[in-house]
Write a protein that holds these residues in place. Structure first.
Motif, PDB file in Angstrom:
ATOM      1  N   VAL A  22       0.845  -1.204   0.000  1.00 52.77           N
ATOM      2  CA  VAL A  22       0.000   0.000   0.000  1.00 52.77           C
ATOM      3  C   VAL A  22       0.877   1.250   0.000  1.00 52.77           C
ATOM      4  O   VAL A  22       0.636   2.199  -0.756  1.00 52.77           O
ATOM      5  CB  VAL A  22      -0.943   0.001   1.214  1.00 52.77           C
ATOM      6  CG1 VAL A  22      -1.703   1.327   1.303  1.00 52.77           C
ATOM      7  CG2 VAL A  22      -1.930  -1.163   1.127  1.00 52.77           C
ATOM      8  N   LEU A  23       1.920   1.259   0.821  1.00 52.58           N
ATOM      9  CA  LEU A  23       2.799   2.415   0.915  1.00 52.58           C
ATOM     10  C   LEU A  23       3.510   2.696  -0.401  1.00 52.58           C
ATOM     11  O   LEU A  23       3.721   3.853  -0.774  1.00 52.58           O
ATOM     12  CB  LEU A  23       3.836   2.200   2.018  1.00 52.58           C
ATOM     13  CG  LEU A  23       3.326   2.230   3.464  1.00 52.58           C
ATOM     14  CD1 LEU A  23       4.436   1.852   4.418  1.00 52.58           C
ATOM     15  CD2 LEU A  23       2.786   3.598   3.813  1.00 52.58           C
ATOM     16  N   ASP A  25       2.435   1.475  -3.379  1.00 52.10           N
ATOM     17  CA  ASP A  25       1.514   1.340  -4.504  1.00 52.10           C
ATOM     18  C   ASP A  25       2.017   0.286  -5.488  1.00 52.10           C
ATOM     19  O   ASP A  25       2.021   0.472  -6.696  1.00 52.10           O
ATOM     20  CB  ASP A  25       1.334   2.690  -5.218  1.00 52.10           C
ATOM     21  CG  ASP A  25       0.131   2.671  -6.171  1.00 52.10           C
ATOM     22  OD1 ASP A  25      -0.785   1.844  -5.949  1.00 52.10           O
ATOM     23  OD2 ASP A  25       0.114   3.465  -7.123  1.00 52.10           O
ATOM     24  N   ALA A  34      -6.734  -1.980   1.492  1.00 50.90           N
ATOM     25  CA  ALA A  34      -5.913  -0.775   1.377  1.00 50.90           C
ATOM     26  C   ALA A  34      -6.502   0.373   2.186  1.00 50.90           C
ATOM     27  O   ALA A  34      -5.771   1.146   2.813  1.00 50.90           O
ATOM     28  CB  ALA A  34      -5.782  -0.378  -0.093  1.00 50.90           C
ATOM     29  N   GLN A  35      -7.830   0.467   2.212  1.00 52.92           N
ATOM     30  CA  GLN A  35      -8.469   1.528   2.969  1.00 52.92           C
ATOM     31  C   GLN A  35      -8.246   1.339   4.467  1.00 52.92           C
ATOM     32  O   GLN A  35      -8.042   2.317   5.208  1.00 52.92           O
ATOM     33  CB  GLN A  35      -9.978   1.570   2.664  1.00 52.92           C
ATOM     34  CG  GLN A  35     -10.712   2.730   3.317  1.00 52.92           C
ATOM     35  CD  GLN A  35     -10.089   4.083   2.948  1.00 52.92           C
ATOM     36  OE1 GLN A  35      -9.849   4.366   1.774  1.00 52.92           O
ATOM     37  NE2 GLN A  35      -9.813   4.911   3.955  1.00 52.92           N
ATOM     38  N   ARG A  38      -4.812   2.652   5.136  1.00 55.06           N
ATOM     39  CA  ARG A  38      -4.771   4.116   5.120  1.00 55.06           C
ATOM     40  C   ARG A  38      -5.443   4.698   6.364  1.00 55.06           C
ATOM     41  O   ARG A  38      -4.980   5.703   6.936  1.00 55.06           O
ATOM     42  CB  ARG A  38      -5.413   4.646   3.837  1.00 55.06           C
ATOM     43  CG  ARG A  38      -4.578   4.389   2.596  1.00 55.06           C
ATOM     44  CD  ARG A  38      -5.126   5.141   1.401  1.00 55.06           C
ATOM     45  NE  ARG A  38      -6.343   4.535   0.884  1.00 55.06           N
ATOM     46  CZ  ARG A  38      -6.385   3.627  -0.084  1.00 55.06           C
ATOM     47  NH1 ARG A  38      -5.254   3.223  -0.651  1.00 55.06           N
ATOM     48  NH2 ARG A  38      -7.539   3.140  -0.501  1.00 55.06           N
ATOM     49  N   THR A  39      -6.518   4.061   6.792  1.00 54.65           N
ATOM     50  CA  THR A  39      -7.202   4.524   8.004  1.00 54.65           C
ATOM     51  C   THR A  39      -6.303   4.353   9.224  1.00 54.65           C
ATOM     52  O   THR A  39      -6.224   5.242  10.086  1.00 54.65           O
ATOM     53  CB  THR A  39      -8.515   3.745   8.196  1.00 54.65           C
ATOM     54  OG1 THR A  39      -9.372   3.973   7.078  1.00 54.65           O
ATOM     55  CG2 THR A  39      -9.214   4.181   9.488  1.00 54.65           C
ATOM     56  N   MET A  41      -3.077   4.340   9.237  1.00 53.91           N
ATOM     57  CA  MET A  41      -2.029   5.358   9.139  1.00 53.91           C
ATOM     58  C   MET A  41      -2.521   6.694   9.663  1.00 53.91           C
ATOM     59  O   MET A  41      -1.824   7.383  10.421  1.00 53.91           O
ATOM     60  CB  MET A  41      -1.574   5.499   7.681  1.00 53.91           C
ATOM     61  CG  MET A  41      -0.810   4.302   7.145  1.00 53.91           C
ATOM     62  SD  MET A  41      -0.571   4.380   5.352  1.00 53.91           S
ATOM     63  CE  MET A  41       0.344   5.907   5.169  1.00 53.91           C
ATOM     64  N   ALA A  42      -3.740   7.056   9.264  1.00 56.21           N
ATOM     65  CA  ALA A  42      -4.292   8.336   9.707  1.00 56.21           C
ATOM     66  C   ALA A  42      -4.536   8.341  11.217  1.00 56.21           C
ATOM     67  O   ALA A  42      -4.225   9.314  11.914  1.00 56.21           O
ATOM     68  CB  ALA A  42      -5.588   8.629   8.956  1.00 56.21           C
ATOM     69  N   SER A  47       3.340   9.354   8.914  1.00 60.09           N
ATOM     70  CA  SER A  47       3.668  10.016   7.657  1.00 60.09           C
ATOM     71  C   SER A  47       5.061   9.588   7.250  1.00 60.09           C
ATOM     72  O   SER A  47       5.919   9.332   8.101  1.00 60.09           O
ATOM     73  CB  SER A  47       3.605  11.545   7.786  1.00 60.09           C
ATOM     74  OG  SER A  47       4.573  11.990   8.725  1.00 60.09           O
TER      75      SER A  47
END
Length: 327
Positions: A22-23, A25, A34-35, A38-39, A41-42, A47
Motif C-alpha cells: 500500500v505504501l 503502490d 488498502a483503505q 490508510r485509516t 495510518m491516519a 507520515s
C-alpha cells in the motif's frame, strides 16, 4: 513516539507485506484492505519522508550476507547497478546474526529483499533469493519468497573430485566452514562421492571444519597434510589463502606438497602464488536471475522470472595450484 509499519499492520490487522504494498503502490491489494491500512495510518498519525513519498522509484534491499564470498559481492554489485538503471532506489544492509539492518530498510518502505543466500529469510515482504540445485538440498521456501535460480554449489565437489582423481589424487581432504547449511551439504556430499568412499571408513578425519578465516585455512591445511592428504577442496576464499600461507610457513609449497581447489573465482585467487584452481560460477547469469526476480515483484519492464528457475552449474578453471600427485 515514532509510528512503525509494524504498528500500522497491527492496527489494520494485515501483514507487513500488505502495508509495504500500500505504501509503495505496488502489487495487488483489495481496495477494502488498502483503505484499512490508510485509516490505520491516519489514526496513528503516520507520515513518510518526502524522499520516500513518490512511488515512481521503489526501494529495494539488496542484502549482502555477513562475511560474504567474492562471488556474492560480484553478483550483488551487478544487481544493484541493473536496478538503479531502472530507477529503483537501493539500500545494501548486511544480513548478520539478526535482521536488524534489513528490518530498518523494510521500515523505510522497501518493497522487496534481494539476496544471494540459499536459505529462507522468512520476511513479510517479497524475498528474491537463490536455492540449492537439488530439491532435497533446499528448505521449503517461505510463502513470500521467489527462487530466482538454483545454484549447484555442492555439485562442484563432483568436478573437483574428477579433476583431482584424473591427476592421481586419492587422499583428498575438505576444508569447510564450521557452521552453515552449505558446509553441512558439502560434508554430506564429500562423504558420499569421495573416490575412497568404498575403501576408507575414516573419511570423517579428512574433513576439517574451521572458521571462515585465513588462520582457519592454514590450520586445516597443516592438519590434513599431517594426515597424508595430497589435495584439499576449500569452501571459502579466506580459507584458501590460509592454505597457501600455512603450507609456506612449514617450508612446503603448493601444489608440490599439497594441491588445492577453491570454491568460487575472484581476481585475487587468480594472482596467488601459484594461481588457484577454482570452481567458478557465471556471475552475470546469477545476477540476471536475481534482477529478473526483482522485475517480477516490482512490475518493471523486461523479462521476469521463468516458470522453472534456471540451474547454474560450476565451471572448473584449472590453474597451477593443482598438479599430479608425487609417487
Amino acid at each position: 513516539m515514532n509510528v512503525t509499519v509494524e504498528d500500522i499492520a497491527e492496527r489494520a490487522g494485515v501483514s507487513l507485506s500488505t502495508v509495504s504494498r500500500v505504501l509503495n503502490d505496488r502489487g495487488p491489494v483489495a481496495e477494502s484492505t488498502a483503505q484499512r491500512v490508510r485509516t490505520a495510518m491516519a489514526d496513528l498519525g503516520y507520515s513518510r519522508s518526502t524522499l520516500l513519498r513518490s512511488t515512481e522509484h521503489p526501494l529495494a534491499a539488496v542484502c549482502v550476507p555477513a562475511r560474504p564470498e567474492h562471488w556474492q559481492l560480484d553478483v550483488l554489485s551487478r544487481v544493484d547497478s541493473a536496478l538503479q538503471q531502472r530507477g529503483v532506489l537501493t539500500a545494501t544492509p548486511a544480513i548478520g546474526a539478526d535482521l536488524s539492518e534489513v528490518m530498518a530498510v523494510v521500515d523505510a518502505g522497501a518493497a522487496l529483499v534481494i539476496t544471494p543466500m540459499l536459505t529462507p529469510l522468512e520476511m513479510d515482504i517479497p524475498v528474491v533469493r537463490f536455492a540449492g540445485a537439488s530439491h532435497t538440498d533446499d528448505r521449503l521456501p517461505h510463502p513470500n519468497e521467489l527462487v530466482a535460480a538454483r545454484i549447484d554449489l555442492t555439485g562442484a565437489l563432483s568436478l573437483a573430485f574428477d579433476h583431482l582423481s584424473a591427476i592421481g589424487h586419492r587422499r583428498i581432504g575438505l576444508i569447510c566452514n564450521d557452521s552453515g547449511v552449505l558446509a553441512d551439504q558439502l560434508q554430506a556430499r564429500f562423504l558420499a562421492e569421495h573416490p575412497m568412499a568404498r575403501f576408507n571408513d575414516e573419511l570423517d578425519d579428512w574433513i576439517a571444519p574451521v572458521p571462515k578465516s585465513v588462520s582457519g585455512g592454514a590450520d586445516a591445511a597443516l592438519r590434513l597434510k599431517d594426515l597424508t592428504c595430497t589435495a584439499v577442496i576449500v569452501q571459502s576464499g579466506l580459507q584458501l589463502y590460509g592454505v597457501f600461507q600455512g603450507i609456506r610457513q612449514r617450508g612446503l609449497a603448493v601444489p608440490r606438497d599439497l594441491s588445492a581447489v577453491g570454491l568460487g573465482d575472484s581476481l585475487t585467487v587468480r594472482f596467488t602464488r601459484p594461481p588457484a584452481t577454482v570452481l567458478g560460477f557465471d556471475a552475470e547469469v546469477m545476477a540476471e536471475a536475481l534482477t529478473a526476480g526483482a522485475r517480477t515483484v516490482l512490475g518493471l519492464p523486461g523479462d521476469g522470472l521463468p516458470a522453472v528457475p534456471p540451474t547454474v552449474r560450476p565451471m572448473l578453471v584449472a590453474r597451477r595450484s593443482t598438479t599430479a600427485v608425487l609417487r
